[in-house]
Write a protein that holds these residues in place. Structure first.
Motif, short mmCIF file in Angstrom:
data_model
loop_
_atom_site.label_atom_id
_atom_site.label_comp_id
_atom_site.label_asym_id
_atom_site.label_seq_id
_atom_site.Cartn_x
_atom_site.Cartn_y
_atom_site.Cartn_z
N ALA A 26 -15.25 -5.06 -5.50
CA ALA A 26 -15.44 -5.45 -4.10
C ALA A 26 -16.33 -4.43 -3.40
O ALA A 26 -15.84 -3.59 -2.64
N PRO A 27 -17.64 -4.49 -3.64
CA PRO A 27 -18.56 -3.50 -3.08
C PRO A 27 -18.48 -3.43 -1.55
O PRO A 27 -18.44 -4.46 -0.88
N GLY A 28 -18.41 -2.19 -1.06
CA GLY A 28 -18.43 -1.98 0.39
C GLY A 28 -17.11 -2.19 1.09
O GLY A 28 -16.99 -1.93 2.29
N LYS A 29 -16.07 -2.64 0.35
CA LYS A 29 -14.77 -2.88 0.99
C LYS A 29 -13.85 -1.67 0.77
O LYS A 29 -14.05 -0.89 -0.16
N PRO A 30 -12.83 -1.51 1.62
CA PRO A 30 -11.90 -0.39 1.43
C PRO A 30 -11.26 -0.44 0.05
O PRO A 30 -10.94 -1.52 -0.47
N VAL A 31 -11.05 0.73 -0.53
CA VAL A 31 -10.34 0.83 -1.81
C VAL A 31 -8.87 0.57 -1.55
O VAL A 31 -8.29 1.08 -0.58
N VAL A 32 -8.24 -0.24 -2.40
CA VAL A 32 -6.82 -0.57 -2.20
C VAL A 32 -5.99 0.01 -3.34
O VAL A 32 -6.21 -0.29 -4.52
N VAL A 33 -5.04 0.87 -2.97
CA VAL A 33 -4.06 1.38 -3.94
C VAL A 33 -2.68 0.91 -3.45
O VAL A 33 -2.50 0.62 -2.27
N ALA A 34 -1.72 0.84 -4.36
CA ALA A 34 -0.43 0.26 -3.97
C ALA A 34 0.76 0.95 -4.61
O ALA A 34 0.66 1.55 -5.68
N SER A 35 1.89 0.81 -3.91
CA SER A 35 3.20 1.23 -4.41
C SER A 35 4.18 0.11 -4.09
O SER A 35 3.96 -0.64 -3.14
N GLY A 36 5.25 0.05 -4.86
CA GLY A 36 6.30 -0.92 -4.55
C GLY A 36 7.65 -0.24 -4.57
O GLY A 36 7.97 0.48 -5.52
N MET A 270 0.66 -11.79 -8.68
CA MET A 270 0.16 -12.56 -7.54
C MET A 270 -0.28 -11.62 -6.43
O MET A 270 -1.34 -11.79 -5.81
N ARG A 271 0.53 -10.59 -6.18
CA ARG A 271 0.20 -9.64 -5.10
C ARG A 271 -1.03 -8.80 -5.45
O ARG A 271 -1.82 -8.45 -4.57
N TRP A 272 -1.18 -8.44 -6.73
CA TRP A 272 -2.40 -7.71 -7.12
C TRP A 272 -3.63 -8.50 -6.72
O TRP A 272 -4.59 -7.95 -6.17
N ALA A 273 -3.60 -9.79 -7.00
CA ALA A 273 -4.75 -10.65 -6.69
C ALA A 273 -4.90 -10.83 -5.17
O ALA A 273 -6.00 -10.72 -4.62
N TYR A 274 -3.77 -11.08 -4.50
CA TYR A 274 -3.81 -11.35 -3.05
C TYR A 274 -4.32 -10.13 -2.27
O TYR A 274 -5.13 -10.27 -1.34
N GLU A 275 -3.86 -8.93 -2.64
CA GLU A 275 -4.23 -7.71 -1.91
C GLU A 275 -5.49 -7.05 -2.47
O GLU A 275 -6.04 -6.15 -1.84
N GLY A 276 -5.94 -7.45 -3.65
CA GLY A 276 -7.10 -6.79 -4.26
C GLY A 276 -6.79 -5.36 -4.69
O GLY A 276 -7.60 -4.44 -4.51
N VAL A 277 -5.61 -5.16 -5.28
CA VAL A 277 -5.17 -3.81 -5.67
C VAL A 277 -5.99 -3.29 -6.85
O VAL A 277 -6.14 -3.97 -7.87
N VAL A 278 -6.51 -2.06 -6.72
CA VAL A 278 -7.32 -1.44 -7.77
C VAL A 278 -6.51 -0.40 -8.54
O VAL A 278 -6.78 -0.13 -9.71
N PHE A 279 -5.50 0.19 -7.88
CA PHE A 279 -4.73 1.27 -8.53
C PHE A 279 -3.27 1.13 -8.15
O PHE A 279 -2.93 1.10 -6.96
N GLU A 280 -2.40 1.03 -9.15
CA GLU A 280 -0.96 1.03 -8.90
C GLU A 280 -0.25 1.53 -10.15
O GLU A 280 -0.31 0.90 -11.20
N PRO A 281 0.42 2.68 -10.04
CA PRO A 281 1.14 3.21 -11.20
C PRO A 281 2.45 2.47 -11.41
O PRO A 281 2.90 1.73 -10.53
#
Length: 578
Positions: A26-36, A270-281
């Protein structure tokens, strides 16, 4: 041999990889990392790694000038699985709520929060604020019940055959022999800890006479998820279900129904796709063959997304305790840790170890050694003498891209502060007197200069040190012991008393108490260990034990120079028989 930054600074390496991957997706968009996080009970220090790993990476990305979002998904729409042990205000009657969403379960008695999930979430939010963790919180209850995921749910139901086929590859799949050898099976405590991470039962849905469905409604009567979907019409989205708990059944239209959720192994991708998550341990529980992270890597494509970069993180232990398990009760939380240690130290413990390295957090005497190690690093960094990897870990501990965390103005050794808090038992004027005498040339003018570290050390003494290990200074001299001393012991006390006034500081008293046995043996007080026979150490130990017996009626205690300052010159002289 010094390690290079290449091998020590894991955060920078992940930041490089995540930035590159984000630009590709996603060029130019904020980087998305996630935790649950699942607020199913106290959120413990093992779960904190789920947050600190992406936080540190997100913060490094932010430091480099990129926009980044750290999402924390509160899995508060998960089912309530069991009544955790040892939670104040909770008894077995909470068992009647098993199967309901966490947000539909009453909070523990006496709580100011509206439900179970909010009660345990609040403590974590407070701890993260103190730790300087910036995040966007997402309530999964809010997402599901407001219909945010409606399209995704309908899409999953339309592709339930594809999802079932992917899951079916793993339902009977066993780990390859090589993987079995490498992978230690989870012990009971680790399985319990996994339940706080969102892994839960690794639910992949149910197959019945009507086929497979990746969606579970919560019952319209009893609110529990003990339901079975009995039919579904793709054209009309009409779904019928029966509750196995209370017998209730109904037919709803899924294109307008908001009281249910996708099963875990479908929900996460589903959430990875919906939020565009790039990094989640994820924890080790997610990394075995057929686990949710592995399976999710295939299911995410059904939703048009990609699996995030997902390092496995190892478990976090507590020194002196077994592996953490939130269901067994009494497991320390980040809030518990922050009562006894400054946020910088806690951040450092997570920053200095790669995610796949396990480590322990000290609640016992080991905390004093950890603080000594931290203070030495702090000094080395100030002097420009630390290794690059250590400098990086230190930098990530003391602050974030937004600035430095508040810190103690006057840094005094934690072990010294703990000893003073122990001996003075809450008398702040006494504590200030002792601390101001540590360095007479630069005395402490107010206890606030030593805060918050002093308060953390005092909390450690009051909550973590057993009563039998607390220090109680004698009220009267031990006349019997003093009478029984031989000439050598009496001489050692005279040498100490003669030097008290001229050595009344932390450094001075350290020199004095170590020097007395040297002088008695005919050596200078400042003789180095290399210049002394090994017997001197035995003499020093015997001298220290004598002082402890005369001052606190034990063979050991706080460091003697601190103890002497705490007791005060006049009382020391009285107790030592002058």
């Amino acid at each position: 041999m010094a390690q290079s930054t290449e091998t020590t600074d894991w955060v920078s390496r992940f930041a490089d990889e995540v930035i590159e991957e984000s630009e590709r997706r996603a060029p130019g968009k904020p980087v998305v990392v996630a935790s649950g996080l699942s607020p199913s009970g106290p959120i413990h220090l093992g779960n904190l790694r789920e947050v600190m790993t992406p936080h540190l990476v997100a913060d490094e990305i932010r430091r480099r000038g990129h926009q980044v979002r750290h999402l924390i998904s509160w899995d508060d729409y998960d089912r309530y699985r069991k009544v955790p042990a040892g939670v104040p205000g909770v008894d077995e009657s909470w068992g009647e709520h098993i199967g309901k969403p966490l947000t539909s379960v009453p909070a523990p008695k006496g709580s100011v929060h509206p439900n179970w999930a909010e009660h345990f979430k609040a403590a974590m939010v407070d701890a993260l604020a103190e730790l300087g963790v910036e995040f966007d919180g997402i309530s999964q209850t809010a997402q599901y019940t407001s219909g945010v995921y409606r399209e995704q749910i309908l899409h999953a139901m339309a592709h339930r055959g594809d999802i079932d086929a992917i899951l079916d590859q793993y339902r009977t799949k066993k780990a390859p022999a090589a993987a079995k050898k490498q992978q230690k099976p989870l012990d009971e405590a680790e399985v319990e800890a996994a339940e706080g991470s969102g892994a839960a039962a690794e639910d992949d849905g149910s197959s019945g006479s009507a086929g497979y469905f990746p969606y579970k409604p919560y019952c319209g009567n009893c609110e529990k998820d003990l339901t079975t979907v009995t039919s579904y019409d793709d054209a009309t989205t009409e779904l019928s279900y029966t509750c196995n708990a209370c017998g209730f059944s109904e037919t709803v239209r899924l294109n307008e129904f908001n009281r249910g959720k996708l099963v875990w192994k479908v929900d996460w991708p589903m959430r990875w796709a919906y939020e565009g998550v790039v990094f989640e341990p994820s924890g080790v529980d997610h990394s075995s063959p057929g686990s949710s992270f592995q399976v999710g890597g295939q299911i995410v494509g059904i939703f048009g997304g990609k699996q995030p970069i997902g390092p496995m993180y190892a478990f976090v232990g507590i020194s002196g305790m077994a592996k953490m398990s939130s269901s067994k009760g009494g497991v320390p939380t980040p809030g518990d840790a922050l009562k006894i240690m400054e946020p910088q130290l806690l951040r450092w413990l997570y920053a200095r170890r790669r995610p796949n390295q396990s480590f322990k957090i000290a609640f016992d005497q080991e905390i004093q050694r950890l603080y000594d190690e931290w203070d030495k690093l702090d000094a080395k960094v100030s002097e420009g003498a630390a290794l690059p990897g250590d400098v990086a870990a230190h930098s990530r501990a003391v602050g974030t891209a937004g600035g430095e965390l508040p810190r103690t103005a006057r840094v005094l050794p934690y072990r010294t502060l703990a000893s003073v808090a122990d001996i003075t038992a809450g008398h702040e004027d006494q504590a200030l007197r002792i601390l101001s005498e540590l360095d007479p040339a630069n005395p402490l003018s107010t206890l606030d200069e030593a805060r918050p570290r002093y308060d953390k050390a005092e909390a450690w003494i009051n909550t973590q040190v057993p009563a039998e290990q607390r220090t109680i200074v004698r009220g009267e001299p031990d006349a019997e012991l003093l009478k029984s001393l031989d000439e050598a012991a009496q001489q050692s006390l005279r040498l100490l008393l003669d030097g008290l006034a001229s050595h009344w500081s932390l450094d001075g008293l350290t020199h004095l108490v170590y020097g007395v046995p040297k002088v008695q043996a005919g050596f200078p007080a400042d003789a180095t260990p290399k210049e002394l026979p090994t017997e001197i150490k035995t003499s020093q130990r015997a001298f220290f034990a004598l002082l402890y017996q005369l001052l606190v009626s034990r063979d050991t205690g706080p460091r003697l120079p601190t103890l002497l300052l705490a007791v005060g010159q006049e009382r020391v002289r009285a107790l030592l028989g002058e």
